[in-house]
Design a protein around this motif. Structure first.
Motif, PDB file in Angstrom:
ATOM      1  N   ILE A  71       0.836  -1.203   0.000  1.00 44.08           N
ATOM      2  CA  ILE A  71       0.000   0.000   0.000  1.00 44.08           C
ATOM      3  C   ILE A  71       0.872   1.255   0.000  1.00 44.08           C
ATOM      4  N   THR A  72       1.952   1.213   0.755  1.00 42.72           N
ATOM      5  CA  THR A  72       2.865   2.363   0.797  1.00 42.72           C
ATOM      6  C   THR A  72       3.433   2.650  -0.586  1.00 42.72           C
ATOM      7  N   ARG A  73       3.864   1.605  -1.255  1.00 41.57           N
ATOM      8  CA  ARG A  73       4.411   1.786  -2.607  1.00 41.57           C
ATOM      9  C   ARG A  73       3.359   2.334  -3.561  1.00 41.57           C
ATOM     10  N   MET A  74       2.161   1.839  -3.437  1.00 35.47           N
ATOM     11  CA  MET A  74       1.089   2.319  -4.314  1.00 35.47           C
ATOM     12  C   MET A  74       0.809   3.804  -4.065  1.00 35.47           C
ATOM     13  N   THR A  82     -10.059   6.321  -8.013  1.00 42.91           N
ATOM     14  CA  THR A  82     -10.967   5.259  -7.549  1.00 42.91           C
ATOM     15  C   THR A  82     -10.333   3.892  -7.728  1.00 42.91           C
ATOM     16  N   ARG A  83      -9.589   3.738  -8.805  1.00 41.53           N
ATOM     17  CA  ARG A  83      -8.917   2.456  -9.043  1.00 41.53           C
ATOM     18  C   ARG A  83      -7.907   2.150  -7.939  1.00 41.53           C
ATOM     19  N   LEU A  84      -7.181   3.171  -7.503  1.00 45.87           N
ATOM     20  CA  LEU A  84      -6.219   2.968  -6.417  1.00 45.87           C
ATOM     21  C   LEU A  84      -6.948   2.609  -5.130  1.00 45.87           C
ATOM     22  N   GLN A  85      -8.059   3.290  -4.861  1.00 44.68           N
ATOM     23  CA  GLN A  85      -8.823   2.994  -3.645  1.00 44.68           C
ATOM     24  C   GLN A  85      -9.317   1.547  -3.646  1.00 44.68           C
ATOM     25  N   ASN A  86      -9.803   1.093  -4.787  1.00 52.41           N
ATOM     26  CA  ASN A  86     -10.263  -0.296  -4.876  1.00 52.41           C
ATOM     27  C   ASN A  86      -9.108  -1.272  -4.688  1.00 52.41           C
ATOM     28  N   SER A  87      -7.944  -0.910  -5.205  1.00 52.72           N
ATOM     29  CA  SER A  87      -6.778  -1.780  -5.041  1.00 52.72           C
ATOM     30  C   SER A  87      -6.389  -1.888  -3.576  1.00 52.72           C
ATOM     31  N   ILE A  88      -6.461  -0.771  -2.849  1.00 50.69           N
ATOM     32  CA  ILE A  88      -6.130  -0.806  -1.423  1.00 50.69           C
ATOM     33  C   ILE A  88      -7.126  -1.676  -0.669  1.00 50.69           C
ATOM     34  N   ARG A  89      -8.388  -1.562  -1.008  1.00 46.98           N
ATOM     35  CA  ARG A  89      -9.418  -2.398  -0.369  1.00 46.98           C
ATOM     36  C   ARG A  89      -9.138  -3.880  -0.576  1.00 46.98           C
ATOM     37  N   SER A  90      -8.730  -4.218  -1.799  1.00 45.85           N
ATOM     38  CA  SER A  90      -8.495  -5.633  -2.096  1.00 45.85           C
ATOM     39  C   SER A  90      -7.273  -6.177  -1.365  1.00 45.85           C
ATOM     40  N   ILE A  91      -6.308  -5.301  -1.098  1.00 46.89           N
ATOM     41  CA  ILE A  91      -5.094  -5.751  -0.412  1.00 46.89           C
ATOM     42  C   ILE A  91      -5.322  -5.859   1.088  1.00 46.89           C
ATOM     43  N   ALA A  92      -6.028  -4.897   1.672  1.00 46.44           N
ATOM     44  CA  ALA A  92      -6.266  -4.896   3.119  1.00 46.44           C
ATOM     45  C   ALA A  92      -7.713  -4.521   3.384  1.00 46.44           C
ATOM     46  N   PRO A  93      -8.585  -5.501   3.451  1.00 48.09           N
ATOM     47  CA  PRO A  93     -10.004  -5.193   3.692  1.00 48.09           C
ATOM     48  C   PRO A  93     -10.259  -4.573   5.064  1.00 48.09           C
ATOM     49  N   LYS A  94      -9.316  -4.850   6.018  1.00 47.65           N
ATOM     50  CA  LYS A  94      -9.458  -4.306   7.372  1.00 47.65           C
ATOM     51  C   LYS A  94      -8.167  -3.587   7.757  1.00 47.65           C
ATOM     52  N   PHE A  95      -8.348  -2.547   8.569  1.00 46.40           N
ATOM     53  CA  PHE A  95      -7.198  -1.767   9.013  1.00 46.40           C
ATOM     54  C   PHE A  95      -7.236  -1.654  10.528  1.00 46.40           C
ATOM     55  N   ASP A  96      -6.015  -1.707  11.125  1.00 44.35           N
ATOM     56  CA  ASP A  96      -5.911  -1.409  12.545  1.00 44.35           C
ATOM     57  C   ASP A  96      -4.969  -0.225  12.725  1.00 44.35           C
ATOM     58  N   SER A  97      -4.813   0.218  13.956  1.00 48.47           N
ATOM     59  CA  SER A  97      -4.043   1.423  14.239  1.00 48.47           C
ATOM     60  C   SER A  97      -2.592   1.299  13.802  1.00 48.47           C
ATOM     61  N   ASN A  98      -1.989   0.131  14.052  1.00 43.87           N
ATOM     62  CA  ASN A  98      -0.581  -0.035  13.698  1.00 43.87           C
ATOM     63  C   ASN A  98      -0.367   0.040  12.187  1.00 43.87           C
ATOM     64  N   LEU A 120     -10.070   6.621   4.697  1.00 47.50           N
ATOM     65  CA  LEU A 120     -10.331   5.503   5.617  1.00 47.50           C
ATOM     66  C   LEU A 120     -11.579   5.753   6.450  1.00 47.50           C
ATOM     67  N   GLU A 121     -11.720   6.983   6.946  1.00 46.22           N
ATOM     68  CA  GLU A 121     -12.899   7.274   7.766  1.00 46.22           C
ATOM     69  C   GLU A 121     -14.141   7.477   6.914  1.00 46.22           C
ATOM     70  N   ARG A 122     -13.949   8.036   5.748  1.00 48.28           N
ATOM     71  CA  ARG A 122     -15.106   8.310   4.894  1.00 48.28           C
ATOM     72  C   ARG A 122     -15.797   7.022   4.464  1.00 48.28           C
ATOM     73  N   VAL A 123     -15.037   5.969   4.226  1.00 50.54           N
ATOM     74  CA  VAL A 123     -15.631   4.699   3.767  1.00 50.54           C
ATOM     75  C   VAL A 123     -15.773   3.711   4.915  1.00 50.54           C
ATOM     76  N   ASN A 124     -15.581   4.223   6.152  1.00 52.66           N
ATOM     77  CA  ASN A 124     -15.790   3.406   7.357  1.00 52.66           C
ATOM     78  C   ASN A 124     -14.879   2.180   7.421  1.00 52.66           C
TER      79      ASN A 124
END
Length: 734
Positions: A71-74, A82-98, A120-124
């Protein structure tokens, strides 16, 4: 989170040292307060520490599946779409603080980091906590995106997140770096007293003192005491730095006394600040005492301590003491840094301690340490040249190359100038070859340009030794930098002319004329002579015109050379134009050649031009040999030319030999030009000329035979009248 196989090292940026115990090579001594914060940065969350440990032990093969790294590289390499956002979703469907914290930390583009943070907050996908919010504010303030950082900070109550002092400190420092003191104060005032510690006071002290607001700092200090917040050593170090920066010595001394009264012992940074401050007030002895006191308290001086002492001694003119401090520093095992060398070298140059300066320079090269101010090399090089140490001056240039410092035209110019003064032209030429070969002159970042005292002797030497083409190549680079030096231009003209390349010389002369550069008459003389030696008189005439346009006066011999060459080449009219220029300039010599040119003009049929030249000559007080001209024209049977010339003579009342009248009349009569002969004879008689022309009766007879009886009758009467009254003496030459 289950897998973060490689976690980037956590680097807090909120509480960087104001003045570290080691002097940064990118920070000057007076730029920041000479102090370090007492507050350590907050430790990473325990879970983050655990993952850092895991990342260090993970194998490189697992990096490809590391969502944080991907994700950092992307974010660093792609636009926010929007394509980048979808790619991030596919790589990490869930996020934590770390995960969010480390992605933000590793993202090099602040705009992308902010887009990611808000998305991250906008799409919950994630609700930001104190750690991620602090990291985002730190990133934004570091890149001067202060409005975004301010909005994030002031929106925290809406998100039910508590204010954190570190966030306020980051924003205060950001406004401080931007020089917006008032906004920094407003942010400080928004901080609740329950969350306010000495940390935020220190941050604001630094901001306002950097801008010289020492009175505000004193009020803030008193307010801090009233709130029951005790200053730390770090606080006093900042206050001391700020008061010295504002040249408030008495106030700085009171703060120092207050510090000791509270039982706070000064550290190395405190002493560094005091020593630097006293040197600013030229209190050298007091600074020396503080330096000795620091060592007596077993506080080991740092590189800043020694560099501060060294700079103060150099500024005070105590260069010998500065050298002692420098040696003591090295003997103590403390290695000088770039600021140390930059401080010491100019002082050694000013004190003519060039041997020591060379040794220091050698030490810098050996340790591969470049000074912070590259102008020190020019100063050192100039001092070595003035002392006649040309080899040592060259070593300075070599040191620059070894330290990967861009050499400039001015550095080479200084060496070339001094090699030329010492008549060591071969070494100067080798330096010039490097200068031209590497296009150093054309570098736009040059701060030291090559001066006339450097390039003119070199150009003159090359032109005098048959290498004018090289000299021109060099000078054309200078021209691209806007150099239009008259001496250099004229040397190039002379050089090309001497080497038999007048075309190149004329090109240089044309450039000079077009750009309004003053020329030299001697250069044009050599140019013209060069064309004449090559047998190109027409080009010599062009060069002569350039010379005249430049306001120069050729001598009579140069005019003669050009006219003679043109005449011999059959360019009579061109030679005539040169003659015209010569006469107009008041040069009234070479009349033998002038006569030849006039004669040739008449013979070739350029009668009007010839008469114009004769008229010009007479206006300038020079009368040609009309008898000779008329005689030659009659011999060559140039009847029209002879007739026109005789008309000119009669019109101007010029006295000529009577025999030439007869020759012209005989020539006209022999050619059957009876009316022309009649007209001329009438003019002669009207001017009071003689009537004893042997062929006059033949002319009257021819007129009658041709039916011009009226003209014959008029002529007969005029002759009878003249016989009755003899002609005037003045009308006939004896």
């Amino acid at each position: 989170m289950a897998s973060t196989s490689k976690l980037l090292k956590w680097r807090p940026t909120l509480h960087q040292p104001i003045f570290s115990s080691r002097l940064s090579t990118s920070t000057s001594i007076a730029a920041e307060p000479l102090s370090e914060p007492d507050h350590s940065p907050p430790d990473p969350p325990p879970q983050q520490q655990s993952q850092t440990f895991q990342s260090q032990s993970s194998s490189s093969s697992s990096q490809s599946s590391n969502p944080e790294l991907i994700i950092t590289r992307m974010l660093n390499n792609r636009d926010w779409t929007t394509r980048l956002q979808n790619s991030i979703r596919s790589i990490a469907p869930k996020f934590d603080s770390n995960l969010v914290y480390n992605i933000l930390h590793a993202t090099t583009n602040p705009d992308q980091a902010l887009n990611f943070y808000r998305w991250l907050e906008r799409v919950n996908l994630f609700t930001h906590d104190t750690n991620t919010t602090l990291k985002m504010i730190q990133i934004l303030t570091r890149y001067s995106k202060l409005n975004h950082a301010r909005c994030i900070l002031l929106d925290l109550p809406k998100k039910n997140l508590p204010y954190d002092e570190d966030m306020f400190v980051a924003l205060i420092e950001g406004y401080g770096r931007a020089g917006i003191v008032q906004e920094a104060v407003k942010i400080f005032q928004k901080l609740d007293s329950n969350n306010k510690t000495v940390k935020s006071y220190d941050a604001l002290f630094k901001v306002i003192l950097r801008r010289g607001r020492y009175m505000m700092a004193k009020r803030l200090y008193n307010a801090m005491l009233r709130e029951g917040i005790e200053p730390t050593r770090h606080t006093y170090n900042i206050l001391l730095w700020g008061m010295f920066l504002s040249l408030r010595l008495d106030t700085a001394v009171r703060f120092y006394q207050d510090m000791k009264s509270k039982g706070i012992e000064p550290d190395v940074v405190t002493y560094n600040t005091l020593i630097h401050g006293y040197f600013r007030f030229k209190k050298v002895d007091e600074a020396e005492s503080l330096f000795a006191e620091m060592k007596e308290k077993n506080l080991m001086p740092t590189v800043i301590s020694y560099t501060t002492m060294l700079k103060g001694c150099v500024d005070a003119g105590r260069v010998d003491r500065a050298v002692e401090v420098f040696e003591e520093m090295k003997n103590s095992g403390i290695k000088p840094n770039a600021v140390t060398y930059t401080t010491l070298l100019p002082g050694l140059c000013d004190a003519d301690k060039l041997v020591e300066a060379s040794n220091v320079l050698g030490e810098m090269v050996a340790r591969y340490i470049a000074p912070k101010d590259n102008s020190v090399f020019m100063k050192l090089m100039n001092c070595q040249c003035e002392a006649g140490n040309l080899d040592d001056a060259v070593n300075v240039l070599k040191a620059m190359i070894r330290l990967s410092i861009p050499t400039e035209a001015g550095h080479y110019g200084l060496l070339i100038e001094n090699f030329c003064k010492a008549n060591v032209y071969d070494r100067a030429e080798k330096l010039l070859d490097k200068l031209v070969e590497k296009d150093i002159i054309l570098r736009p970042e040059n701060s030291f340009e090559m001066g006339p005292s450097a390039y003119n002797p070199m150009i003159e030497y090359l032109c005098d030794n048959g290498r004018t083409v090289k000299a021109e190549t060099f000078f054309r680079q200078l021209m691209k930098k806007g150099v239009l030096d008259s001496v250099a231009f004229n040397n190039l003209i002379r050089g090309h002319s001497k080497e038999g390349n007048p075309e190149s010389a004329l090109e240089i002369a044309t450039i000079m004329s077009r750009r309004g550069v003053p020329s030299d008459s001697d250069s044009y003389r050599l140019l013209i002579e060069s064309y004449l030696r090559k047998g190109e008189p027409a080009d010599a005439k062009i060069a002569l015109d350039h010379m005249l346009e430049g306001g120069h006066q050729p001598d009579s011999s140069l005019y003669r050379s050009v006219m003679e060459s043109l005449f011999e080449d059959g360019r009579v009219q061109t030679a005539s134009r040169v003659m015209k220029s010569m006469v107009e300039k008041g040069v009234m010599e070479n009349m033998d050649l002038v006569s030849k040119i006039l004669e040739a003009l008449f013979i070739r049929g350029h009668v009007e031009e010839a008469l114009g030249r004769i008229d010009l000559l007479m206006q300038n007080g020079c009368e040609p040999d009309f008898d000779h001209l008329l005689s030659i024209l009659c011999e060559k049977e140039k009847r029209i030319a002879a007739l026109r010339l005789l008309d000119f003579v009669l019109e101007k009342d010029i006295i000529i030999d009577f025999s030439n009248y007869d020759k012209v009349l005989d020539t006209l009569l022999a050619a059957g030009k009876t009316l022309n002969a009649y007209s001329v004879l009438c003019k002669i008689l009207a001017k009071g000329g003689a009537t004893d022309w042997s062929s006059r009766d033949l002319l009257i007879k021819s007129l009658n035979q041709e039916g011009n009886t009226k003209q014959a009758d008029i002529l007969s009467r005029m002759i009878k009248e003249k016989v009755a009254s003899p002609p005037k003496k003045a009308s006939r030459a004896t």
